[in-house]
Design a protein around this motif. Structure first.
Motif, PDB file in Angstrom:
ATOM      1  N   ILE A 669      15.437   8.873  53.381  1.00 40.72           N
ATOM      2  CA  ILE A 669      16.725   9.553  53.518  1.00 40.72           C
ATOM      3  C   ILE A 669      16.554  10.739  54.464  1.00 40.72           C
ATOM      4  N   HIS A 672      22.784  13.021  55.785  1.00 42.38           N
ATOM      5  CA  HIS A 672      23.778  12.877  54.726  1.00 42.38           C
ATOM      6  C   HIS A 672      24.543  11.572  54.845  1.00 42.38           C
ATOM      7  N   VAL A 675      22.998   9.061  52.615  1.00 42.99           N
ATOM      8  CA  VAL A 675      23.368   9.271  51.213  1.00 42.99           C
ATOM      9  C   VAL A 675      24.737   8.659  50.935  1.00 42.99           C
ATOM     10  N   SER A 679      25.544   5.521  48.358  1.00 48.87           N
ATOM     11  CA  SER A 679      25.956   6.165  47.106  1.00 48.87           C
ATOM     12  C   SER A 679      26.510   5.183  46.082  1.00 48.87           C
ATOM     13  N   PHE A 685      18.871  10.698  45.010  1.00 48.35           N
ATOM     14  CA  PHE A 685      18.099  10.416  46.209  1.00 48.35           C
ATOM     15  C   PHE A 685      16.952  11.413  46.341  1.00 48.35           C
ATOM     16  N   ALA A 706      26.011  14.832  45.217  1.00 50.59           N
ATOM     17  CA  ALA A 706      24.874  13.912  45.075  1.00 50.59           C
ATOM     18  C   ALA A 706      23.711  14.605  44.371  1.00 50.59           C
TER      19      ALA A 706
END
Length: 851
Positions: A669, A672, A675, A679, A685, A706
């Motif tokens: 990762i 963003h 993510v 998701s 994460f 998150a």
């Protein structure tokens, strides 16, 4: 979706430079892959400027060859603006697909340019059925499989219904580690393979050492182990030319040649040999020729292997005696003197005058190179080199340069295009009328069977002849002059009143203008519609507006602590030290997994939670094998699983819909967007350990809802490889509390461990330690910090957990960063005691090198 096309498969060639692109196209590639000056996994190749990329796309498309662009690195948040613009530019240029590693970039591409095909790079490490299923739902038209899969495993993937297309490597360099799962170059020198800057530490010398198991399962009192060479991580080069009969009959979409760092001559010869072999097999003419394989070795070879696909491993796969180009092995020298060499031949190739050869002493690696002044010749089983060379009996003789192949490569590069595709045959009609400009109308059929037609008016009007009219024969001869272009006039017809004077200079210019316009007409067919380009530009403007707004910071929070272990005793020690969550990774053998997890879950009740950590690289069939006992694990109290691949998350969601799923650090990762893209599959994460603290803060601020975790301690795996490195240790010396590692040229010790499948994880020499950064992470809003205690035993796991639990209990320090209690001075020396290889903050402070 693509993926089940009829044979033959596409031949996909590397183009590391504009010159290599010409070589690949002219040699017969069906498609080429290349990179721009940014975002590619071969940043040390010449690569393409924007202008060169447009010219390369035009050159390839005019010859019926597809162009795929590599955007196959992990992308930082601050680079997403540039990546978004690049994607739209590529779409506008008419490229046929982009190869992507980063799931955030893939999601961005789907939103901005849904008409642009996505191919999942081998850096995505999609090793199993669930990985392919995820790739299909994520919008990938094709998946480049890891080179570690056997043909049997590939067949299982080919049998998946409604899957993306499948691409495999057939020739070129092999990475020692699973692509996308190697941090060795990063941890050694700060140059990350995930950023296209691998410094190839696997080609460096290492010593294998063995020692006793210390208190933290580190190596103590180590001594060298004798090995068959010093280049313990250096693989041979893949060559599947002779395996093509087994491949072209399977529903594989593309056969890929590696080599964007290679010369145009290398590309020309290698592509031409694979082109000929595939065409011959499809036509039923012959099997791949030994001479062709020998030619491949001359162009570049570290020794050839059939790779994991052919079931080869150990010495058949590895070239541990030397990491460089060997060329073609001609045989061993049996006699040498003033009159020349006598060599017991092991190759059919007979060197010619001007060729370069080298004799190598396989014991001392002493070498003697020379250029042939006269042709060598065969004498029964021997090859005779009729000149003094400086070589001696016992040396191995290699051919490293061939004048014949250089000439052939030059001819391939110089021709206008691939054999059989050029010139394009066009049917032309010229219409002449009084008081009207001449009109040329033409039609041709492209290689895919589609017709192209163009009608064009000249910019002049012919006058009635005052004397002799221009003869029809002269007009036809001028129109048929297509030399220097990619066209040849097949049929020509003339409609004329017969009394006009046509200036031949103007007619010649009209012909040139018409053929240039026809090229543009052909190229326009590969460009997206103007309306779609405008829509993409509008979507880009909206995305640029979103990315230009800086998000606010996340709320400060005290992160909780979790520890990753690989044995039950270590898990017990972690829980006893006050940590409430353990990720337990048993051996990746389904029959061994369930009992270990159930015992751990039962023993942990009332003390904390045991979560299940899946293997970093999931074997083919793993999820199907473990599915049967997941209900039993849920019944025993399993509430969370950590995985390092999106495909694994798909499998768990299918088997246990309500369970929590965390992404491990090897999920890579980096931004963003990744993510957001994942998701729906993941509840939390772990950020990439290759990010800086500032980059982690920025990423977290974009996704305030998150759950974000950061690895703060441990010898995080520098690489995972399918090679059983422990197999180099003599069987009689294995076990008995022995631990093993690699020592590099600077005397750094890299411990390694092998799992039950024979795969090896090599750890960093220095241990990651972010104890000092805990207040920074708390203020960044990080939810969880992780200790990686795999391979370190119960003592290390328990003691290290206790130290971090103590640090995290000082809320004033975490909130203010002021260490009133002298916490760091008290705890850090004790951490150093547990890290005999030293400690490091990794890229957290210094970042990765981009040079």
């Amino acid at each position: 979706m693509e993926g089940r096309k009829a044979n033959p498969p596409e031949l996909l060639a590397p183009a590391g430079s504009p010159e290599a692109l010409v070589a690949a196209v002219n040699a017969g590639a069906d498609a080429v892959y290349l990179g721009g000056k940014s975002f590619g996994a071969r940043m040390y190749a010449a690569n393409f400027s924007s202008e060169e990329l447009e010219e390369g796309v035009a050159y390839a498309h005019l010859r019926g060859v597809k162009v795929y662009i590599t955007l196959n690195i992990l992308v930082h948040d601050h680079e997403l603006l540039e990546a978004a613009r690049y994607l739209v530019d590529l779409y506008r240029a008419g490229v046929d697909a982009v190869l992507v590693q980063d799931p955030g970039v893939a999601a961005l591409a789907r939103e901005l340019v849904p008409g642009l095909q996505l191919h999942a790079s081998t850096q995505c490490t999609l090793t199993d059925e669930d990985g392919l299923v995820w790739a299909g739902t994520a919008g990938f038209e094709r998946v480049v499989l890891p080179r570690e899969l056997s043909l049997t495993e590939i067949d299982r993937l080919l049998a998946i219904p409604d899957r993306p297309g499948i691409e495999i490597f057939v020739h070129g360099a092999l990475c020692y580690a699973y692509s996308g799962q190697c941090l060795l170059s990063s941890v050694i020198g700060g140059r990350s393979g995930n950023r296209g800057r691998c410094a190839q530490p696997c080609r460096k010398p290492y010593r294998l050492v063995a020692g006793t198991e210390g208190p933290s399962q580190r190596i103590e009192g180590h001594e060298p182990v004798e090995t068959p060479g010093l280049f313990l991580l250096s693989t041979k080069d893949l060559c599947l030319l002779t395996s093509l009969p087994k491949l072209v009959t399977r529903p594989i979409d593309a056969l890929k040649i590696e080599g964007r760092m290679r010369s145009r001559e290398y590309v020309a010869i290698v592509v031409s040999r694979y082109r000929r072999a595939i065409d011959d097999l499809v036509a039923g003419r012959r099997q791949p020729a030994i001479q062709d394989e020998e030619d491949l070795a001359v162009m570049f070879s570290r020794g050839f292997t059939g790779g994991y696909l052919s079931g080869e491993c150990g010495p058949d796969l590895m070239g541990r005696d030397r990491p460089d180009n060997r060329g073609l092995f001609l045989g061993r020298i049996t006699a040498a003197g003033e009159r020349g060499l006598r060599v017991l031949a092991r190759a059919k190739t007979v060197p010619l005058a001007g060729d370069g050869l080298v004799g190598v002493d396989c014991c001392s690696d002493q070498r003697a190179g020379f250029v042939l002044r006269t042709n060598a010749f065969a004498d029964g089983p021997y090859l005779v080199v009729p000149q003094e060379t400086g070589c001696r009996p016992g040396m191995d003789l290699y051919l490293t340069r061939s004048i014949r192949l250089e000439r052939e490569a030059g001819q391939i590069i110089a021709r206008p295009g691939p054999p059989g595709k050029l010139p394009l045959e066009i049917d032309l009609t010229l219409t002449l009328e009084h008081d009207h400009p001449p009109v040329l109308a033409g039609t041709l059929t492209l290689g895919d069977g589609s017709p192209v037609r163009l009608v064009l008016d000249a910019d002049f009007v012919p006058e009635p002849a005052t004397g002799r009219p221009t003869p029809a024969g002269d007009i036809e001869r001028q129109v048929r002059k297509t030399g220097g272009t990619m066209f040849r006039v097949r049929d020509f017809s003339l409609s004329s009143p017969g009394d006009l004077f046509l200036p031949l200079g103007l007619l010649n210019q009209f012909r040139r203008d018409y053929l240039a316009a026809f090229e543009k007409e052909i190229l326009a067919r590969s460009l997206p519609p103007d309306e779609e380009v405008r829509s993409a530009a509008e979507r880009l403007d909206r995305e640029l507006g979103r990315l230009s707004r800086e998000p606010g910071p996340r709320e400060m929070r005290i992160p909780d602590l979790a520890v990753i272990c690989d044995d039950a005793r270590a898990a017990d020690a972690v829980l006893a030290a006050g940590c409430g969550l353990v990720y337990l990774e048993p051996e990746p053998v389904p029959g061994l997994t369930a009992p270990v997890l159930i015992d751990a879950l039962n023993s942990a009740k009332g003390e904390g939670l045991i979560a299940w950590k899946w293997p970093q690289v999931v074997p083919v069939g793993f999820s199907a094998a473990v599915r049967s006992f997941i209900p039993e694990l849920l019944k025993a109290g399993l509430r969370e699983v950590m995985v390092d691949g999106a495909g694994s998350a798909v499998a768990i969601r299918r088997s246990a819909p309500g369970i929590g799923i965390s992404g491990g650090s090897a999920l890579n990762i980096f931004n963003h967007r990744s993510v957001l893209a994942l998701s729906d599959l993941f509840d939390g994460f772990t950020l990439s350990p290759e990010l800086t603290g500032k980059e982690m803060t920025s990423l977290a601020s974009w996704v305030p809802d998150a759950r974000v975790a950061v690895l703060v301690q441990g010898t995080a795996g520098a690489m995972v490889t399918a090679d059983n490195l422990g197999g180099l240790v003599p069987e009689a010396e294995r076990g008995h509390g022995r631990r093993y590692g690699l020592v590099d040229q600077t005397d750094r010790l890299f411990p390694f461990r092998s799992d039950a499948l024979g795969r090896t994880t090599i750890s960093n020499a220095a241990e990651l330690c972010l104890l000092d950064q805990l207040p920074f992470l708390a203020r960044a809003g990080v939810d969880r910090v992780l200790i990686d205690a795999r391979g370190r035993g119960a003592s290390y796991a328990g003691r290290m957990t206790g130290l971090y639990a103590e640090a995290l209990s000082d809320t004033e320090w975490l909130q203010t960063g002021v260490d009133r209690a002298g916490l760091i001075g008290r705890i850090k020396p004790r951490i150093r005691e547990l890290a005999p290889g030293g400690i490091s903050s990794g890229p957290f402070l210094r970042g990765l090198r981009e040079d």
